[in-house]
Design a protein around this motif. Sequence first.
Motif, PDB file in Angstrom:
ATOM      1  N   ASP A  48      33.698  42.045  43.783  1.00  0.00           N
ATOM      2  CA  ASP A  48      32.695  41.479  42.871  1.00  0.00           C
ATOM      3  C   ASP A  48      33.285  40.375  41.997  1.00  0.00           C
ATOM      4  O   ASP A  48      32.608  39.391  41.676  1.00  0.00           O
ATOM      5  N   ALA A  49      34.554  40.528  41.609  1.00  0.00           N
ATOM      6  CA  ALA A  49      35.205  39.483  40.810  1.00  0.00           C
ATOM      7  C   ALA A  49      35.336  38.195  41.611  1.00  0.00           C
ATOM      8  O   ALA A  49      35.158  37.098  41.070  1.00  0.00           O
ATOM      9  N   ARG A  50      35.643  38.328  42.908  1.00  0.00           N
ATOM     10  CA  ARG A  50      35.714  37.132  43.756  1.00  0.00           C
ATOM     11  C   ARG A  50      34.315  36.498  43.887  1.00  0.00           C
ATOM     12  O   ARG A  50      34.170  35.279  43.836  1.00  0.00           O
ATOM     13  N   LEU A  51      33.309  37.326  44.074  1.00  0.00           N
ATOM     14  CA  LEU A  51      31.950  36.808  44.232  1.00  0.00           C
ATOM     15  C   LEU A  51      31.462  36.133  42.959  1.00  0.00           C
ATOM     16  O   LEU A  51      30.705  35.161  43.013  1.00  0.00           O
ATOM     17  N   ALA A  52      31.895  36.621  41.790  1.00  0.00           N
ATOM     18  CA  ALA A  52      31.514  35.984  40.525  1.00  0.00           C
ATOM     19  C   ALA A  52      32.105  34.584  40.435  1.00  0.00           C
ATOM     20  O   ALA A  52      31.451  33.651  39.936  1.00  0.00           O
ATOM     21  N   GLU A  53      33.325  34.415  40.940  1.00  0.00           N
ATOM     22  CA  GLU A  53      33.936  33.078  40.961  1.00  0.00           C
ATOM     23  C   GLU A  53      33.162  32.150  41.897  1.00  0.00           C
ATOM     24  O   GLU A  53      32.966  30.972  41.597  1.00  0.00           O
ATOM     25  N   VAL A  54      32.734  32.679  43.030  1.00  0.00           N
ATOM     26  CA  VAL A  54      31.921  31.882  43.954  1.00  0.00           C
ATOM     27  C   VAL A  54      30.625  31.463  43.279  1.00  0.00           C
ATOM     28  O   VAL A  54      30.197  30.303  43.373  1.00  0.00           O
ATOM     29  N   GLU A  55      30.007  32.402  42.569  1.00  0.00           N
ATOM     30  CA  GLU A  55      28.744  32.122  41.872  1.00  0.00           C
ATOM     31  C   GLU A  55      28.920  31.020  40.831  1.00  0.00           C
ATOM     32  O   GLU A  55      28.039  30.177  40.639  1.00  0.00           O
ATOM     33  N   ARG A  56      30.082  30.998  40.180  1.00  0.00           N
ATOM     34  CA  ARG A  56      30.360  29.961  39.175  1.00  0.00           C
ATOM     35  C   ARG A  56      30.738  28.623  39.824  1.00  0.00           C
ATOM     36  O   ARG A  56      30.864  27.620  39.122  1.00  0.00           O
ATOM     37  N   GLY A  57      30.956  28.630  41.121  1.00  0.00           N
ATOM     38  CA  GLY A  57      31.328  27.400  41.811  1.00  0.00           C
ATOM     39  C   GLY A  57      32.796  27.065  41.736  1.00  0.00           C
ATOM     40  O   GLY A  57      33.205  25.964  42.113  1.00  0.00           O
ATOM     41  N   SER A  58      33.632  28.031  41.287  1.00  0.00           N
ATOM     42  CA  SER A  58      35.052  27.744  41.139  1.00  0.00           C
ATOM     43  C   SER A  58      35.867  28.124  42.373  1.00  0.00           C
ATOM     44  O   SER A  58      37.047  27.791  42.461  1.00  0.00           O
ATOM     45  N   SER A  59      35.244  28.825  43.323  1.00  0.00           N
ATOM     46  CA  SER A  59      35.937  29.159  44.556  1.00  0.00           C
ATOM     47  C   SER A  59      34.925  29.376  45.671  1.00  0.00           C
ATOM     48  O   SER A  59      33.715  29.480  45.414  1.00  0.00           O
ATOM     49  N   VAL A  60      35.439  29.424  46.897  1.00  0.00           N
ATOM     50  CA  VAL A  60      34.640  29.796  48.060  1.00  0.00           C
ATOM     51  C   VAL A  60      35.428  30.877  48.785  1.00  0.00           C
ATOM     52  O   VAL A  60      36.579  30.652  49.180  1.00  0.00           O
ATOM     53  N   ALA A  61      34.832  32.052  48.914  1.00  0.00           N
ATOM     54  CA  ALA A  61      35.532  33.198  49.494  1.00  0.00           C
ATOM     55  C   ALA A  61      34.998  33.503  50.887  1.00  0.00           C
ATOM     56  O   ALA A  61      33.782  33.488  51.120  1.00  0.00           O
ATOM     57  N   PHE A  62      35.922  33.797  51.801  1.00  0.00           N
ATOM     58  CA  PHE A  62      35.577  34.076  53.191  1.00  0.00           C
ATOM     59  C   PHE A  62      36.055  35.462  53.594  1.00  0.00           C
ATOM     60  O   PHE A  62      37.205  35.826  53.323  1.00  0.00           O
ATOM     61  N   VAL A  70      37.344  37.520  56.716  1.00  0.00           N
ATOM     62  CA  VAL A  70      37.970  37.173  57.994  1.00  0.00           C
ATOM     63  C   VAL A  70      37.565  38.252  59.005  1.00  0.00           C
ATOM     64  O   VAL A  70      37.948  39.416  58.871  1.00  0.00           O
ATOM     65  N   ILE A  71      36.775  37.834  59.991  1.00  0.00           N
ATOM     66  CA  ILE A  71      36.234  38.752  60.988  1.00  0.00           C
ATOM     67  C   ILE A  71      37.019  38.611  62.282  1.00  0.00           C
ATOM     68  O   ILE A  71      37.142  37.502  62.827  1.00  0.00           O
ATOM     69  N   ARG A  72      37.548  39.714  62.777  1.00  0.00           N
ATOM     70  CA  ARG A  72      38.229  39.695  64.072  1.00  0.00           C
ATOM     71  C   ARG A  72      37.165  39.780  65.154  1.00  0.00           C
ATOM     72  O   ARG A  72      36.412  40.756  65.230  1.00  0.00           O
ATOM     73  N   LEU A  73      37.082  38.764  66.006  1.00  0.00           N
ATOM     74  CA  LEU A  73      35.999  38.691  66.983  1.00  0.00           C
ATOM     75  C   LEU A  73      36.063  39.832  67.991  1.00  0.00           C
ATOM     76  O   LEU A  73      35.026  40.278  68.493  1.00  0.00           O
ATOM     77  N   ALA A  74      37.259  40.304  68.306  1.00  0.00           N
ATOM     78  CA  ALA A  74      37.400  41.376  69.290  1.00  0.00           C
ATOM     79  C   ALA A  74      36.719  42.663  68.855  1.00  0.00           C
ATOM     80  O   ALA A  74      36.262  43.453  69.687  1.00  0.00           O
ATOM     81  N   THR A  75      36.630  42.871  67.542  1.00  0.00           N
ATOM     82  CA  THR A  75      36.028  44.099  67.018  1.00  0.00           C
ATOM     83  C   THR A  75      34.751  43.854  66.229  1.00  0.00           C
ATOM     84  O   THR A  75      33.969  44.779  66.016  1.00  0.00           O
ATOM     85  N   GLY A  76      34.559  42.611  65.770  1.00  0.00           N
ATOM     86  CA  GLY A  76      33.409  42.300  64.929  1.00  0.00           C
ATOM     87  C   GLY A  76      33.537  42.822  63.519  1.00  0.00           C
ATOM     88  O   GLY A  76      32.565  42.826  62.752  1.00  0.00           O
ATOM     89  N   ARG A  77      34.742  43.258  63.140  1.00  0.00           N
ATOM     90  CA  ARG A  77      34.948  43.858  61.819  1.00  0.00           C
ATOM     91  C   ARG A  77      35.803  42.970  60.929  1.00  0.00           C
ATOM     92  O   ARG A  77      36.704  42.271  61.399  1.00  0.00           O
ATOM     93  N   ALA A  78      35.534  43.015  59.625  1.00  0.00           N
ATOM     94  CA  ALA A  78      36.333  42.272  58.654  1.00  0.00           C
ATOM     95  C   ALA A  78      37.697  42.933  58.516  1.00  0.00           C
ATOM     96  O   ALA A  78      37.788  44.158  58.383  1.00  0.00           O
ATOM     97  N   VAL A  79      38.754  42.119  58.538  1.00  0.00           N
ATOM     98  CA  VAL A  79      40.117  42.645  58.419  1.00  0.00           C
ATOM     99  C   VAL A  79      40.819  42.137  57.164  1.00  0.00           C
ATOM    100  O   VAL A  79      41.981  42.449  56.918  1.00  0.00           O
ATOM    101  N   GLY A  80      40.122  41.340  56.357  1.00  0.00           N
ATOM    102  CA  GLY A  80      40.698  40.811  55.128  1.00  0.00           C
ATOM    103  C   GLY A  80      39.807  39.717  54.571  1.00  0.00           C
ATOM    104  O   GLY A  80      38.677  39.522  55.030  1.00  0.00           O
ATOM    105  N   TRP A  81      40.333  39.018  53.561  1.00  0.00           N
ATOM    106  CA  TRP A  81      39.593  37.869  53.039  1.00  0.00           C
ATOM    107  C   TRP A  81      40.559  36.786  52.587  1.00  0.00           C
ATOM    108  O   TRP A  81      41.756  37.012  52.427  1.00  0.00           O
ATOM    109  N   THR A  82      40.027  35.587  52.396  1.00  0.00           N
ATOM    110  CA  THR A  82      40.800  34.441  51.939  1.00  0.00           C
ATOM    111  C   THR A  82      39.873  33.525  51.162  1.00  0.00           C
ATOM    112  O   THR A  82      38.647  33.598  51.330  1.00  0.00           O
ATOM    113  N   THR A  83      40.429  32.666  50.303  1.00  0.00           N
ATOM    114  CA  THR A  83      39.572  31.817  49.481  1.00  0.00           C
ATOM    115  C   THR A  83      40.116  30.402  49.346  1.00  0.00           C
ATOM    116  O   THR A  83      41.319  30.164  49.456  1.00  0.00           O
ATOM    117  N   TYR A  84      39.191  29.475  49.113  1.00  0.00           N
ATOM    118  CA  TYR A  84      39.500  28.165  48.550  1.00  0.00           C
ATOM    119  C   TYR A  84      39.320  28.309  47.040  1.00  0.00           C
ATOM    120  O   TYR A  84      38.290  28.831  46.582  1.00  0.00           O
TER     121      TYR A  84
END
Length: 200
Positions: free
Chosen positions: A59-73, A75-89
């Motif tokens: 939620d803290a990362r999403l709040a930064e995205v909402e403020r426009g100070s970052s973009v959070a992604f 990371v989905i592994r295509l072989a499983t379709g599941r998120a294995v982590g995250w990364t941000t600008y």
Amino acid sequence: MTAKQPVPVVLSGRHVRLEPLSRDHLADLFAAGGGDEEVWRWMPTLAPRTAEELGAVLDARLAEVERGSSVAFAVIRLATGRAVGWTTYYDISTTDERLEIGWTWYGRSAWRTEVNTEAKWLLLVHAFEELGMGRVSWRTDHLNERSQNAIRRLGARYEGTFRRHRRRPDGSWRDTVYFSLLAEEWPAAKQRLTDRMAAG
């Protein structure tokens, strides 16, 4: 002419897809790295021991995205379709044509695989070739050799160390190591990364 402001977007490769981070990813993310001290060892927060604790960090990362100070992604592994982590600008300046890639973590299943290399490749292509950035930077704990080696493999150059820069969650002090890659260095770095990914 200034660079474009990053916005949430989907970036797809052969092995991973980066998509806007959301609460929908929480279950996968907790399964990937929740409560794992080693996964969170170098992050600026203690390892979340419950899904609720990880949800608060998310939620803290999403709040930064909402403020426009970052973009959070996520990371989905295509072989499983599941998120294995995250990364941000973050630390984004379109006027100065720069951004930082950080707040990155992956569950152990993604370590020493193609996941990080391709995720960073997608982020760098987007930053330099689509957003028009002139500089992409990274920073990490001076004791986090695994992260430093991964950043160097991207073609980034060591810039220096900020001593006693940040207090770790356990109260100790870290020195912060800085790296960067410039637009004029990107074509050669891109070729090396492309060759490495093709070689498997």
